[in-house]
Design an enzyme around this catalytic site. Sequence first.
Site, PDB file in Angstrom:
ATOM      1  N   GLU A 346      27.780 -58.120  30.638  1.00 16.08           N
ATOM      2  CA  GLU A 346      28.797 -58.787  29.828  1.00 16.08           C
ATOM      3  C   GLU A 346      28.360 -60.178  29.355  1.00 16.08           C
ATOM      4  OE1 GLU A 346      32.399 -56.370  32.081  1.00 16.08           O
ATOM      5  OE2 GLU A 346      31.828 -58.377  32.744  1.00 16.08           O
ATOM      6  N   ASP A 370      31.238 -57.815  40.371  1.00 13.24           N
ATOM      7  CA  ASP A 370      32.590 -58.347  40.299  1.00 13.24           C
ATOM      8  C   ASP A 370      33.043 -58.712  41.715  1.00 13.24           C
ATOM      9  OD1 ASP A 370      32.803 -57.897  37.605  1.00 13.24           O
ATOM     10  OD2 ASP A 370      34.417 -56.436  37.740  1.00 13.24           O
ATOM     11  N   HIS A 535      32.972 -63.006  38.755  1.00 13.21           N
ATOM     12  CA  HIS A 535      31.617 -62.501  38.995  1.00 13.21           C
ATOM     13  C   HIS A 535      30.904 -63.327  40.064  1.00 13.21           C
ATOM     14  CE1 HIS A 535      31.470 -60.736  34.637  1.00 13.21           C
ATOM     15  NE2 HIS A 535      32.010 -59.891  35.489  1.00 13.21           N
TER      16      HIS A 535
END
Length: 598
Positions: A346, A370, A535
Amino acid sequence: MNMDIHIGNRLQGSLPAIGIRPIIDGRRGGIRESLEEVTMEMARGAAAFLSENLRHSNGMPVECVIADTCIGGVAEAARAEEKFARAGVGLTISVTPSWCYPTETMDAHPTRPKAIWGFNGTERPGAVYLAAALGAHNQKGLPAFSIYGRDVQDIGDTTITPDVQAKLLQFAKAGLAVATMQGKSYLSMGSVSMGIAGCIVDESFFQRFLGIRNEYVDMTEFVRRMELGIYDRAEYERALAWTKANCKPGAEVNPEHLRRTAEQQAGDWETVVKMALIARDLMIGNPKLDDIGYGEEALGHNAIAAGFQGQRAWTDFFPNGDFMEAMLTSSFDWNGIREPFMLATENDTLNGITMLFGHLLTDAAQIFADVRTYWSPDAVKRVTGHRLEGRAAGGIIHLINSGPAALDGTGRQTIGGEPAMKPFWDIAEQEVEACLEATRWSPAVDFFRGGGFSTDFTTRAGMPVTMARINLVAGLGPVLQLAEGYTVELPDDVHDKLDRRSNPTWPTTWFVPNLTGEGLFKDVYAVMNNWGSNHAAVSYGHIGGELLTLASMLRIPVSMHNVAEDRVFRPSMWSAFGGMDPVGADFRACQALGPLYR
């Protein structure tokens, strides 16, 4: 499988060397003469120790460059500086067994990490010089690390005591990380993913704190290169065959009407393998592209780290980036065993840089995850009927990612029979096979409308790990947080019940931080509740001390850590900002000095 190990520098620019500065009392007529050999022998001993115990993250040996003569004054300091400039020295260690003249002999380079090893002896105590030189560094705003053995030694004793060894290595590895990053690039492939603030590129942070430039490409560049065949087609065929042979299919969890056909999935595999080749070529270039008429593309972006936006602009139409990200961040692929790439899911630039820190300090792959859920003992009992025990008794943090994690994160490599993530040059072929066997590739879930595959594994228990994250805070700038702890495993039925509440096709690491019983580490809930983002990067080993040392070199304060006091190693100047309050002193020192690169 017959996998070769590939060692070498894949980025532009020479590798940084360590400069060793033998400092001497310059007074002639018997004083300097009596110290020449013992001082130079101290320098040679430090250089040999570091060269024997350190490698660059690409596996190449670390070179130590010793000044041609002992440094007794400013003229010899200037000569040493000229030699270091030619040799690409990125950090220095000054060594001395005696009193010398501090301001005439000190390393005055404005940005280079520097340490002073003052020999603990009584005949001509290096500690006196050490204290005076550190005072000079502090007065001039040139922070230096103090290395001083706990026990008195006799002059001429060439033994490097264990406590000095530990500080030499901790300083040198962090200093090499600083020097390695300088002048390299972070490549953003795409832009901001789903409104995640960590994707927003703060060029001031990269330039002023890290010495890294920012490069950008739109994700349409992947489409262009796939459609025009701008990749090594022979390697593509080899990579696709290897992938079909080694990437085991996983569970299909999508409802019937959203499942992709066998033909579509075959096409997805072809696309994701091409994506992996293209992302790598974008980062570091590929001379094969010049052979097919694409000389500009062959050069790459000299990217020491990168990120891929993916969601949603890409994944609503094309297969997701999980295979690309998982394979590049692993320590092996169809070409053999090699240095892992730091590629952030991402395009979370801040997590990508945290991964880079961990990699440069450990030489090993990093897990991108995550920080998904805190499971209390009561919640686990209610949902599964199972009572957590052992390390997990106080609760667990579910590290799970809708993107990938490096296959090294399976924990199927070993050190001393225990699960580990190792520098790539120490990985055996059988360990690569074990990592691949422990991983399943499931069709991506429904909100990845373009298809693709997810990396599914569970990290083995018993790995000492460090979870870390850089955050940017308005009015403060970059700040680092970290938590040392261990991986744990749950009984299969308990794992499945908890895992399926998120997604059973994603990689899971169950993490338990080491607790102190107070403050931010009072309990597992406090760690989760005070984490600064969604994260984290996870490194093998308890490297919190090394991260603190690196952060201090870059002037990044640390807001949260559980590192024991005897492993905290920062420049001596930090204690002047409040030695009774180490956390506050760290913030004040970083603020007063400002970023490393002005």
